[in-house]
Motif scaffolding. Structure first.
Motif, PDB file in Angstrom:
ATOM      1  N   VAL A 123       0.852  -1.187   0.000  1.00 46.56           N
ATOM      2  CA  VAL A 123       0.000   0.000   0.000  1.00 46.56           C
ATOM      3  C   VAL A 123       0.888   1.237   0.000  1.00 46.56           C
ATOM      4  O   VAL A 123       1.819   1.343   0.806  1.00 46.56           O
ATOM      5  N   TYR A 124       0.582   2.179  -0.897  1.00 45.13           N
ATOM      6  CA  TYR A 124       1.355   3.413  -1.025  1.00 45.13           C
ATOM      7  C   TYR A 124       0.421   4.610  -1.079  1.00 45.13           C
ATOM      8  O   TYR A 124      -0.728   4.496  -1.529  1.00 45.13           O
ATOM      9  N   PRO A 125       0.918   5.780  -0.655  1.00 49.00           N
ATOM     10  CA  PRO A 125       0.107   6.992  -0.785  1.00 49.00           C
ATOM     11  C   PRO A 125      -0.021   7.366  -2.258  1.00 49.00           C
ATOM     12  O   PRO A 125       0.886   7.106  -3.056  1.00 49.00           O
ATOM     13  N   ALA A 126      -1.149   7.960  -2.589  1.00 47.98           N
ATOM     14  CA  ALA A 126      -1.393   8.385  -3.967  1.00 47.98           C
ATOM     15  C   ALA A 126      -2.191   9.682  -3.950  1.00 47.98           C
ATOM     16  O   ALA A 126      -2.940   9.949  -3.007  1.00 47.98           O
ATOM     17  N   VAL A 127      -2.033  10.461  -5.005  1.00 45.04           N
ATOM     18  CA  VAL A 127      -2.796  11.697  -5.156  1.00 45.04           C
ATOM     19  C   VAL A 127      -3.785  11.514  -6.298  1.00 45.04           C
ATOM     20  O   VAL A 127      -3.425  11.007  -7.370  1.00 45.04           O
ATOM     21  N   ILE A 128      -5.012  11.923  -6.070  1.00 46.35           N
ATOM     22  CA  ILE A 128      -6.032  11.877  -7.117  1.00 46.35           C
ATOM     23  C   ILE A 128      -5.734  13.015  -8.099  1.00 46.35           C
ATOM     24  O   ILE A 128      -5.656  14.178  -7.699  1.00 46.35           O
ATOM     25  N   VAL A 129      -5.562  12.667  -9.381  1.00 41.99           N
ATOM     26  CA  VAL A 129      -5.251  13.681 -10.388  1.00 41.99           C
ATOM     27  C   VAL A 129      -6.378  13.894 -11.395  1.00 41.99           C
ATOM     28  O   VAL A 129      -6.387  14.900 -12.098  1.00 41.99           O
ATOM     29  N   ARG A 130      -7.314  12.959 -11.464  1.00 41.98           N
ATOM     30  CA  ARG A 130      -8.466  13.114 -12.345  1.00 41.98           C
ATOM     31  C   ARG A 130      -9.606  12.260 -11.806  1.00 41.98           C
ATOM     32  O   ARG A 130      -9.377  11.188 -11.257  1.00 41.98           O
ATOM     33  N   ILE A 131     -10.835  12.749 -12.012  1.00 37.78           N
ATOM     34  CA  ILE A 131     -12.027  12.055 -11.516  1.00 37.78           C
ATOM     35  C   ILE A 131     -12.997  11.862 -12.675  1.00 37.78           C
ATOM     36  O   ILE A 131     -13.197  12.777 -13.478  1.00 37.78           O
ATOM     37  N   PHE A 132     -13.603  10.680 -12.737  1.00 45.32           N
ATOM     38  CA  PHE A 132     -14.570  10.373 -13.786  1.00 45.32           C
ATOM     39  C   PHE A 132     -15.939  10.168 -13.151  1.00 45.32           C
ATOM     40  O   PHE A 132     -16.345   9.041 -12.891  1.00 45.32           O
ATOM     41  N   GLY A 133     -16.636  11.246 -12.853  1.00 40.72           N
ATOM     42  CA  GLY A 133     -17.956  11.178 -12.240  1.00 40.72           C
ATOM     43  C   GLY A 133     -18.037  12.069 -11.022  1.00 40.72           C
ATOM     44  O   GLY A 133     -17.081  12.757 -10.669  1.00 40.72           O
ATOM     45  N   GLU A 134     -19.188  12.027 -10.372  1.00 45.07           N
ATOM     46  CA  GLU A 134     -19.419  12.902  -9.226  1.00 45.07           C
ATOM     47  C   GLU A 134     -19.934  12.161  -7.998  1.00 45.07           C
ATOM     48  O   GLU A 134     -20.493  12.766  -7.100  1.00 45.07           O
TER      49      GLU A 134
END
Length: 172
Positions: A123-134
Motif C-alpha cells: 500500500v502506497y500513498p497516492a494523489v487523485i489527479v483526475r475524476i470520472f464522475g461525481e
C-alpha cells in the motif's frame, strides 16, 4: 431513557425519506401520509428499520457504514491509499530492473526507476489527479508515490479493498 420501537423507527425513516425527496415517491408522485400507506408498505418500512437497528447494534459506532450521501467524494489533490496488484508490481519491478541493467545511466540526463522491490498488496500513498464522475465511487486516476525516486500511474481505479483499489486513509 427508552429506545424507540421498530414501528417508531420506521415512521422516522419514512419521514426522513420524505424530507430528502420533497415528499415525492420514486416515480415523482406525492408521498402519502404514514397512516395512508397500507399494511404491506408499512410492514416493508418496519422490516427495513429493524434491519438498520440490528446493524447498528452489531457494529461499533466508529465502523458504522456511511450513507452514499454523506460519504466523501474524491476530489483532485486528495491523498488516498492505493494497493498494488500483481500486474502493477510486475510493471514497476520490470522498469526498475531495466534501469539497473542499462549500462548508459551515467551522465545522460535520463531519470531512471530506482527503488525498493514491490509486491502485490503493498500500500502506497497516492494523489487523485483526475475524476470520472461525481459520486463517492467514481473512478479516478492516481499518481502513486513509491518507495524510490519513481511514481506509478494508476488509471481508472475505484474505491474498494484489496489490490487495484484505492481507499481513504484511516483516522489516526
Amino acid at each position: 431513557m427508552s429506545h424507540p420501537s421498530t414501528m417508531e423507527l420506521a415512521q422516522v425513516a419514512y419521514a426522513a425519506y420524505g424530507e430528502s425527496t420533497d415528499h415525492r415517491t420514486h416515480d415523482d408522485r406525492q408521498m402519502p401520509e404514514w397512516e395512508e400507506l397500507g399494511d404491506r408498505v408499512q410492514q416493508a418500512w418496519i422490516a427495513a428499520a429493524a434491519a438498520v437497528a440490528q446493524a447498528v447494534i452489531e457494529q461499533p459506532a466508529e465502523k458504522a457504514v456511511r450513507s452514499e450521501r454523506s460519504a466523501p467524494r474524491p476530489s483532485i489533490g486528495r491523498i488516498v491509499h492505493y494497493t498494488l496488484s500483481q500486474h502493477d508490481a510486475a510493471q514497476i519491478n520490470r522498469l526498475r530492473q531495466d534501469y539497473q541493467s542499462s549500462a548508459r545511466h551515467q551522465g545522460t540526463g535520463f531519470v531512471g526507476h530506482v527503488g525498493n522491490h514491490v509486491q502485490e498488496g503493498d500500500v502506497y500513498p497516492a494523489v487523485i489527479v483526475r475524476i470520472f464522475g461525481e459520486t463517492p465511487k467514481s473512478a479516478v486516476n492516481l499518481r502513486v508515490f513509491l518507495d524510490g525516486n519513481d511514481v506509478f500511474w494508476a488509471t481508472s481505479r475505484t474505491l474498494g479493498e484489496g489490490p487495484s483499489f484505492w481507499a481513504w486513509p484511516g483516522r489516526v
